[in-house]
Design an enzyme around this catalytic site. Structure first.
Site, PDB file in Angstrom:
ATOM      1  N   HIS A 256       0.658  -1.211  -0.058  1.00  0.00           N
ATOM      2  CA  HIS A 256      -0.016  -0.022  -0.034  1.00  0.00           C
ATOM      3  C   HIS A 256       1.031   1.212   0.000  1.00  0.00           C
ATOM      4  O   HIS A 256       1.890   1.296   0.627  1.00  0.00           O
ATOM      5  CB  HIS A 256      -0.934   0.062   1.215  1.00  0.00           C
ATOM      6  CG  HIS A 256      -2.054   1.096   1.027  1.00  0.00           C
ATOM      7  ND1 HIS A 256      -1.848   2.407   1.156  1.00  0.00           N
ATOM      8  CD2 HIS A 256      -3.304   0.588   0.726  1.00  0.00           C
ATOM      9  CE1 HIS A 256      -3.302   2.726   1.049  1.00  0.00           C
ATOM     10  NE2 HIS A 256      -4.219   1.885   0.553  1.00  0.00           N
ATOM     11  N   ASP A 311      -7.749  -5.731   0.578  1.00  0.00           N
ATOM     12  CA  ASP A 311      -8.291  -6.799  -0.338  1.00  0.00           C
ATOM     13  C   ASP A 311      -7.912  -8.117  -0.076  1.00  0.00           C
ATOM     14  O   ASP A 311      -8.848  -8.887  -0.481  1.00  0.00           O
ATOM     15  CB  ASP A 311      -7.760  -6.224  -1.600  1.00  0.00           C
ATOM     16  CG  ASP A 311      -8.413  -4.764  -1.992  1.00  0.00           C
ATOM     17  OD1 ASP A 311      -9.431  -4.354  -1.764  1.00  0.00           O
ATOM     18  OD2 ASP A 311      -7.856  -3.993  -2.612  1.00  0.00           O
TER      19      ASP A 311
END
Ligand code: CMC
Length: 375
Positions: A256, A311
């Site tokens: 990320h 996710d």
């Protein structure tokens, strides 16, 4: 100044979402997201994101009623999604259907109230659009469960044609809260970029859905689910991960731009939710597989700042909820629309056309040669 990927560039001031990396906390409008996930609903959270405060009971009831009134989209949108080829990707159908919602509406008024009303219409209709297309490609007519309560319950019911259990509806509700907003992510920036030209809310949300589709952004929740299937069992994790890395591939559901020093705070909620659903079903396969992936990839790549992202566990939760894999992505859009709408309205309060610049590195002064003389 050159910032590849606009990393670290501040594009607007905001009161919508605060990510406290030091203390591993996320706040929506000042409220701790973990508390919202535990005690709020998607509808209440959307209201909070759009209006800046928690609604009074009567305001919440009115908001829920208005959202429910927009569940069934206009007939030209219904026709469009029922005629889409079965092989179409659900996210593409959703993007096109949201774009088509603009047809026939007078779009000149861009006042916050009118844009919020458009946001409400879009948010209200998205679950039906996703569910009806999925049913249509399975050869089934749309389900229009008039008695459905929450947004989450309506979606699962419209998708399955059967009422989901209260626990399933609540699990999806929590996912919708968790996914609803996450500061200046690519799709929120896309929505704001489009809105900065004074294009309308339909245009901004359509563009944001297009951004979300990419596998580096929302598309990762589909790839992560495919990964779970491919790996199959926790005992295959090590071999599978090593093979992917040897081929120079990225592991979906990891990494990320913001969380380079520790995992995303939302994972605390999602791991718990995934475990609860596994226990309810007596099937721990997917959650244990994700946990093993988390353990192995983190041990291997955390020195590079790679940790799991939402996710990974969203893919597990959606598997337990029985969603078709490619429906994961439009469900993310059904939730993130709340953040997009909030950012569009906030940005317009001090609108300035977004128009960055670039550094030219090509040649100049080349002479034009007619095509016949180009050899
Ligand atoms: N698996 C393996 N290696 C990775 C991964 C990954 N998932 N992500 C980044 N790396 C490596 C990358 O190859 C680079 O290595 P090196 O320094 O040796 O070249 C290093 O980590 C830094 O990567 P980066 O490209 O500078 O990181 P970034 O901040 O630009 O990328 C990212 C963030 C999300 C695009 C990336 O981590 C990625 O591609 N992840 C996989 C897709 C994914 O899960 N996306 C969802 C993101 S979170 C939810 C959302 O936004 O929707």
């Amino acid at each position: 100044m050159y910032f590849p990927g606009l990393e670290g560039v501040v594009v607007k001031e905001t009161k919508i979402c605060h990510i406290d990396l030091e203390n591993s906390k996320i706040y929506y409008r000042g409220y701790d997201l973990e508390e919202l996930a535990e005690r709020s609903t998607f509808e209440e959270t959307a209201y909070l994101l759009w209006h800046g405060n928690l609604p009074r009971r009567s305001e919440l009831e009115e908001f829920r009623r208005s959202l429910a009134q927009h569940r069934i989209p206009p007939s030209h949108v219904k026709d469009l999604l029922l005629r889409a080829p079965r092989a179409a990707e659900p996210i593409d159908v959703l993007r096109t259907a949201v774009s088509a919602m603009a047809f026939g509406e007078d779009l000149r008024d861009k006042s916050p109230q009118v844009e919020l009303a458009r946001g409400l219409k879009i948010t209200g209709a998205m679950p039906y659009i996703v569910a009806a297309f999925d049913r249509s490609r399975r050869g089934l007519g749309p389900a229009e469960p008039a008695e459905a309560g929450s947004h989450a319950e309506f979606f699962l019911w419209a998708l399955r044609g059967e009422r989901p259990s209260p626990r399933e509806a609540r699990a999806l509700d929590v996912m919708l809260i968790i996914y609803a907003e996450h500061s200046m992510n690519n799709s929120a920036f896309t929505a704001v970029t489009v809105a900065s030209t004074l294009a309308d809310m339909y245009a901004a949300v359509t563009a944001a859905i297009a951004s979300l589709k990419g596998p580096l952004h929302g598309g990762a929740n589909v790839d992560a689910s495919l990964m779970l299937e491919e790996v199959g069992d926790a005992k295959n994790v090590e071999r599978w991960v090593e093979e992917q890395l040897a081929k120079g591939r990225r592991i979906p559901g990891f990494g990320h731009r913001l969380y380079k020093r520790g995992p995303d705070p939302r994972l605390r909620v999602l791991r718990r939710l995934a475990r609860d659903l596994a226990a309810e079903r007596g099937d721990y396969r997917w959650v244990e597989l994700a946990e093993r992936l988390e353990e192995y990839v983190t041990a291997k790549l955390s020195q590079k700042g790679i940790y799991p992202n939402t996710d990974l566990y969203a893919a597990v939760i959606f598997r337990y909820l029985g969603l078709p894999v490619d429906v994961n992505l439009p469900v993310f859009a059904m939730s993130r629309v709340a953040g997009w709408v909030a950012h569009v309205v906030e940005y317009r309060q001090a609108n300035r056309l977004i128009r960055p610049t670039e550094r030219y590195t090509g040649p100049v002064g080349l002479r034009y040669v007619p095509v016949e003389e180009r050899g």
